[in-house]
Write an enzyme that holds these catalytic residues in place. Structure first.
Site, PDB file in Angstrom:
ATOM      1  N   LEU A  66     -29.814  12.744   9.889  1.00 36.85           N
ATOM      2  CA  LEU A  66     -28.982  12.927  10.990  1.00 36.85           C
ATOM      3  C   LEU A  66     -28.902  12.268  11.818  1.00 36.85           C
ATOM      4  O   LEU A  66     -29.272  11.684  12.363  1.00 36.85           O
ATOM      5  CB  LEU A  66     -29.180  14.596  11.240  1.00 36.85           C
ATOM      6  N   LYS A 108     -37.272   7.591  16.235  1.00 35.83           N
ATOM      7  CA  LYS A 108     -37.911   6.511  15.915  1.00 35.83           C
ATOM      8  C   LYS A 108     -37.150   5.155  16.300  1.00 35.83           C
ATOM      9  O   LYS A 108     -36.867   4.055  17.188  1.00 35.83           O
ATOM     10  CB  LYS A 108     -38.030   6.545  14.856  1.00 35.83           C
ATOM     11  N   ARG A 109     -35.399   5.574  15.538  1.00 34.25           N
ATOM     12  CA  ARG A 109     -34.117   4.375  15.887  1.00 34.25           C
ATOM     13  C   ARG A 109     -33.557   4.788  17.121  1.00 34.25           C
ATOM     14  O   ARG A 109     -33.882   3.680  17.837  1.00 34.25           O
ATOM     15  CB  ARG A 109     -33.570   4.994  14.810  1.00 34.25           C
ATOM     16  N   TYR A 148     -45.323  27.742   4.309  1.00 39.08           N
ATOM     17  CA  TYR A 148     -44.996  27.637   5.669  1.00 39.08           C
ATOM     18  C   TYR A 148     -46.207  27.075   6.678  1.00 39.08           C
ATOM     19  O   TYR A 148     -46.356  25.829   7.612  1.00 39.08           O
ATOM     20  CB  TYR A 148     -45.057  29.062   6.661  1.00 39.08           C
ATOM     21  N   GLN A 165     -48.021   4.748  14.280  1.00 41.05           N
ATOM     22  CA  GLN A 165     -47.945   4.104  13.649  1.00 41.05           C
ATOM     23  C   GLN A 165     -46.486   3.716  14.035  1.00 41.05           C
ATOM     24  O   GLN A 165     -46.485   2.048  13.877  1.00 41.05           O
ATOM     25  CB  GLN A 165     -47.464   4.179  11.483  1.00 41.05           C
ATOM     26  N   HIS A 184     -34.122  38.391  15.443  1.00 39.50           N
ATOM     27  CA  HIS A 184     -33.515  38.920  14.169  1.00 39.50           C
ATOM     28  C   HIS A 184     -34.279  40.393  13.698  1.00 39.50           C
ATOM     29  O   HIS A 184     -35.307  40.810  13.580  1.00 39.50           O
ATOM     30  CB  HIS A 184     -33.560  38.072  12.876  1.00 39.50           C
ATOM     31  N   ARG A 189     -40.755  40.898  11.501  1.00 36.23           N
ATOM     32  CA  ARG A 189     -41.884  40.716  12.579  1.00 36.23           C
ATOM     33  C   ARG A 189     -42.146  41.866  13.036  1.00 36.23           C
ATOM     34  O   ARG A 189     -41.592  43.144  13.054  1.00 36.23           O
ATOM     35  CB  ARG A 189     -41.591  39.385  13.270  1.00 36.23           C
TER      36      ARG A 189
HETATM   37  P1  NAD Z   1     -35.777  31.709  13.738  1.00 36.30           P
HETATM   38  O1  NAD Z   1     -35.712  32.502  12.213  1.00 36.30           O
HETATM   39  O2  NAD Z   1     -34.751  32.677  15.080  1.00 36.30           O
HETATM   40  O3  NAD Z   1     -35.018  30.013  14.202  1.00 36.30           O
HETATM   41  C1  NAD Z   1     -35.396  29.234  13.862  1.00 36.30           C
HETATM   42  C2  NAD Z   1     -34.173  28.377  13.249  1.00 36.30           C
HETATM   43  O4  NAD Z   1     -33.818  26.859  12.495  1.00 36.30           O
HETATM   44  C3  NAD Z   1     -33.040  29.309  12.963  1.00 36.30           C
HETATM   45  O5  NAD Z   1     -31.778  29.612  13.489  1.00 36.30           O
HETATM   46  C4  NAD Z   1     -32.013  28.684  11.260  1.00 36.30           C
HETATM   47  O6  NAD Z   1     -31.419  28.622  10.470  1.00 36.30           O
HETATM   48  C5  NAD Z   1     -32.494  27.860  11.218  1.00 36.30           C
HETATM   49  N1  NAD Z   1     -33.044  27.087  10.559  1.00 36.30           N
HETATM   50  C6  NAD Z   1     -33.873  27.696   9.394  1.00 36.30           C
HETATM   51  N2  NAD Z   1     -33.905  25.910   8.355  1.00 36.30           N
HETATM   52  C7  NAD Z   1     -33.122  25.123   8.658  1.00 36.30           C
HETATM   53  C8  NAD Z   1     -32.275  23.591   8.195  1.00 36.30           C
HETATM   54  N3  NAD Z   1     -33.382  23.164   7.327  1.00 36.30           N
HETATM   55  N4  NAD Z   1     -31.580  23.592   9.127  1.00 36.30           N
HETATM   56  C9  NAD Z   1     -31.114  23.230   9.657  1.00 36.30           C
HETATM   57  N5  NAD Z   1     -31.387  24.802  11.057  1.00 36.30           N
HETATM   58  C10 NAD Z   1     -32.810  25.343   9.782  1.00 36.30           C
HETATM   59  O7  NAD Z   1     -37.625  30.977  14.120  1.00 36.30           O
HETATM   60  P2  NAD Z   1     -38.161  31.139  16.365  1.00 36.30           P
HETATM   61  O8  NAD Z   1     -38.820  32.754  16.082  1.00 36.30           O
HETATM   62  O9  NAD Z   1     -36.992  31.429  17.035  1.00 36.30           O
HETATM   63  O10 NAD Z   1     -38.797  29.710  15.798  1.00 36.30           O
HETATM   64  C11 NAD Z   1     -38.672  28.526  16.020  1.00 36.30           C
HETATM   65  C12 NAD Z   1     -39.348  27.872  16.158  1.00 36.30           C
HETATM   66  O11 NAD Z   1     -41.099  28.448  16.199  1.00 36.30           O
HETATM   67  C13 NAD Z   1     -40.047  28.048  14.299  1.00 36.30           C
HETATM   68  O12 NAD Z   1     -40.128  25.978  13.818  1.00 36.30           O
HETATM   69  C14 NAD Z   1     -40.636  28.787  13.802  1.00 36.30           C
HETATM   70  O13 NAD Z   1     -41.932  27.719  12.629  1.00 36.30           O
HETATM   71  C15 NAD Z   1     -41.436  28.017  15.127  1.00 36.30           C
HETATM   72  N6  NAD Z   1     -42.495  29.597  15.862  1.00 36.30           N
HETATM   73  C16 NAD Z   1     -42.336  30.842  16.116  1.00 36.30           C
HETATM   74  C17 NAD Z   1     -42.527  31.547  16.769  1.00 36.30           C
HETATM   75  C18 NAD Z   1     -42.673  32.706  17.020  1.00 36.30           C
HETATM   76  O14 NAD Z   1     -43.593  33.657  17.233  1.00 36.30           O
HETATM   77  N7  NAD Z   1     -41.649  33.483  17.175  1.00 36.30           N
HETATM   78  C19 NAD Z   1     -44.473  31.207  16.565  1.00 36.30           C
HETATM   79  C20 NAD Z   1     -44.812  30.130  15.695  1.00 36.30           C
HETATM   80  C21 NAD Z   1     -44.323  29.252  15.438  1.00 36.30           C
HETATM   81  N1  UDP Z   2     -47.378  44.649  10.746  1.00 37.54           N
HETATM   82  C1  UDP Z   2     -46.575  45.632  10.415  1.00 37.54           C
HETATM   83  N2  UDP Z   2     -46.103  46.507  10.716  1.00 37.54           N
HETATM   84  C2  UDP Z   2     -45.130  45.496  10.478  1.00 37.54           C
HETATM   85  C3  UDP Z   2     -44.538  44.172  10.207  1.00 37.54           C
HETATM   86  C4  UDP Z   2     -45.765  43.802  10.789  1.00 37.54           C
HETATM   87  O1  UDP Z   2     -48.449  46.225  10.741  1.00 37.54           O
HETATM   88  O2  UDP Z   2     -43.879  45.974  10.368  1.00 37.54           O
HETATM   89  C5  UDP Z   2     -48.698  43.321  10.990  1.00 37.54           C
HETATM   90  C6  UDP Z   2     -48.947  42.369  10.497  1.00 37.54           C
HETATM   91  O3  UDP Z   2     -49.418  43.100   8.846  1.00 37.54           O
HETATM   92  C7  UDP Z   2     -50.034  41.880  10.970  1.00 37.54           C
HETATM   93  C8  UDP Z   2     -48.590  41.584  12.487  1.00 37.54           C
HETATM   94  O4  UDP Z   2     -48.222  43.318  12.149  1.00 37.54           O
HETATM   95  O5  UDP Z   2     -51.030  42.113  10.754  1.00 37.54           O
HETATM   96  C9  UDP Z   2     -47.733  40.758  12.818  1.00 37.54           C
HETATM   97  O6  UDP Z   2     -47.461  40.454  11.780  1.00 37.54           O
HETATM   98  P1  UDP Z   2     -46.093  39.126  12.225  1.00 37.54           P
HETATM   99  O7  UDP Z   2     -45.230  39.920  10.642  1.00 37.54           O
HETATM  100  O8  UDP Z   2     -45.139  39.939  13.078  1.00 37.54           O
HETATM  101  O9  UDP Z   2     -46.616  38.119  12.552  1.00 37.54           O
HETATM  102  P2  UDP Z   2     -47.887  37.736  11.699  1.00 37.54           P
HETATM  103  O10 UDP Z   2     -48.459  36.940  13.156  1.00 37.54           O
HETATM  104  O11 UDP Z   2     -48.180  38.030  10.719  1.00 37.54           O
HETATM  105  O12 UDP Z   2     -47.109  35.688  11.510  1.00 37.54           O
END
Ligand code: NAD
Ligand code: UDP
Length: 323
Positions: A66, A108-109, A148, A165, A184, A189
């Site tokens: 990008l 970086k750029r 993941y 680096q 969603h 989740r």
């Molecule tokens: P989410 O799935 O709602 O959001 C992720 C977004 O990234 C989505 O809009 C998706 O369309 C977009 N996306 C996915 N692949 C892409 C790609 N190749 N190019 C461009 N866009 C792309 O999830 P979230 O809960 O909002 O999570 C956001 C970030 O936070 C993620 O990196 C996730 O790993 C991190 N995270 C979230 C949680 C949580 O509990 N919600 C916990 C730990 C880490």
């Molecule tokens: N889980 C559950 N019922 C559901 C969805 C998740 O019991 O319908 C449990 C899942 O096995 C995990 C915890 O809830 O132990 C949290 O799951 P989630 O997918 O929200 O996130 P994680 O912390 O595992 O990434």
């Protein structure tokens, strides 16, 4: 209003966390470029920002380079729920790893400061409790969660290598389970599943015996942590845990949600998914010290906002929207 208007890129900006972050950055007086390929995000999440002249939305996949000019980058692009990231595991790893390389190359750029949304999943099924940042984790590199977990671990490696680096100004946070409006409804989740099931009077799916623990952070608390982290001096690179240290079992969460919604749903047990961590709870000593940050929103209050969101969504659409 911020003193200096910055041009801020948010990848994954149409997702759950990204949409709240875009909103906050606009409130703070910045120009926001939201980039998303809509894999799990939706235009609806940011539709209310379309009229704002400081907001721009671009359909783009971060696994491709990008070229834009920005001052700061928040790299959030990556599906976050196990159901979504396991749907196309190769693409998940590519998004984390190639996405990180592309965004770090951009940083970086243009000499932008860059923030990485890493995860508690880097700790895997932890043997240290609560998890501190120096714990190196217990990740199965071959299991269904590895695309993941290992993708995010490799992204962290890249962030620190670009920092050493190429002197890129990096900020890495490890996010623990976060919930709130705009999750969603079909992401599988636990919070969204239980609320949707309770509101529809369906059985509540407890995986395993429900004794596994998680700790849930409300989205507004997390976003505050993001912004504070981005505002730290160059010496603060992280990783820093961001999450709520209040730990509860999955079973207790189900009971709380049934109580709050007045639902007649019954609890049923389903098999525990492979490699499902038994316990997870952040040690946030570093966040408290470096960012003066800690969660403010109690679970009860956060759940009330989230239930209200899903209640409205379900009554508008009749049924959860497709992924
Ligand atoms: P989410 O799935 O709602 O959001 C992720 C977004 O990234 C989505 O809009 C998706 O369309 C977009 N996306 C996915 N692949 C892409 C790609 N190749 N190019 C461009 N866009 C792309 O999830 P979230 O809960 O909002 O999570 C956001 C970030 O936070 C993620 O990196 C996730 O790993 C991190 N995270 C979230 C949680 C949580 O509990 N919600 C916990 C730990 C880490
Ligand atoms: N889980 C559950 N019922 C559901 C969805 C998740 O019991 O319908 C449990 C899942 O096995 C995990 C915890 O809830 O132990 C949290 O799951 P989630 O997918 O929200 O996130 P994680 O912390 O595992 O990434």
């Amino acid at each position: 209003m911020a003193l200096v208007r910055k041009r801020v890129l948010v990848t994954g900006g149409a997702g759950f966390l990204g949409s709240h972050l875009c909103e906050r950055l606009l409130q703070d007086g910045h120009d926001v470029l939201c980039v998303d390929n809509y894999f799990t995000g939706r235009r609806d999440n940011v539709r209310h920002l379309f009229g704002n002249p400081h907001f721009e939305l671009l359909r783009h996949d971060v696994t491709f380079p990008l070229f834009v000019e920005v001052d700061e980058i928040y790299n959030l692009a990556c599906p976050a729920s196990p159901v979504h990231y396991q749907f196309d595991p190769v693409q998940t790893t590519k998004t984390s790893v190639i996405g990180a390389i592309n965004m770090l190359g951009l940083a970086k750029r243009v000499k932008a400061r860059i923030f990485q949304a890493s995860t508690s999943e880097v700790y895997g099924d932890p043997t240290v409790h609560p998890q501190t940042e120096d714990y190196r984790g217990n990740v199965n590199p071959l299991g269904p969660r590895a695309c993941y977990d290992e993708g995010k671990r490799c992204a962290e490696t890249l962030f620190f290598d670009y920092h050493r680096q190429h002197k890129v100004d990096v900020k890495v946070v490890r996010i623990f389970n976060t919930y709130g409006p705009r999750m969603h409804p079909n992401d599988g989740r636990v919070v969204s599943n239980f609320i949707v099931q309770a509101l529809r009077g369906e059985d509540i799916s407890i995986y395993g015996d429900g004794q596994q623990t998680r700790s849930f952070c409300f989205v507004s608390d997390l976003i505050e942590g993001f912004v504070r982290m981005m505002g730290t001096g160059r010496d603060v690179t992280g990783p820093i845990n961001l999450g709520n240290p209040h730990e509860i079992t999955v079973l207790e969460l189900a009971q709380r949600i049934i109580g709050m919604t007045g639902s007649k749903s019954k609890l049923i047990n389903k098999p525990l998914p492979q490699d499902d961590p038994l316990q997870r709870c952040p040690d946030i000593t570093r966040a408290r010290a470096a960012l003066d940050w800690g969660p403010q929103v109690q679970l009860e209050e956060g759940l009330r906002h989230t239930v209200a969101y899903f209640d409205q969504l379900l009554s508008e659409r009749g049924a959860p929207v497709e992924a």
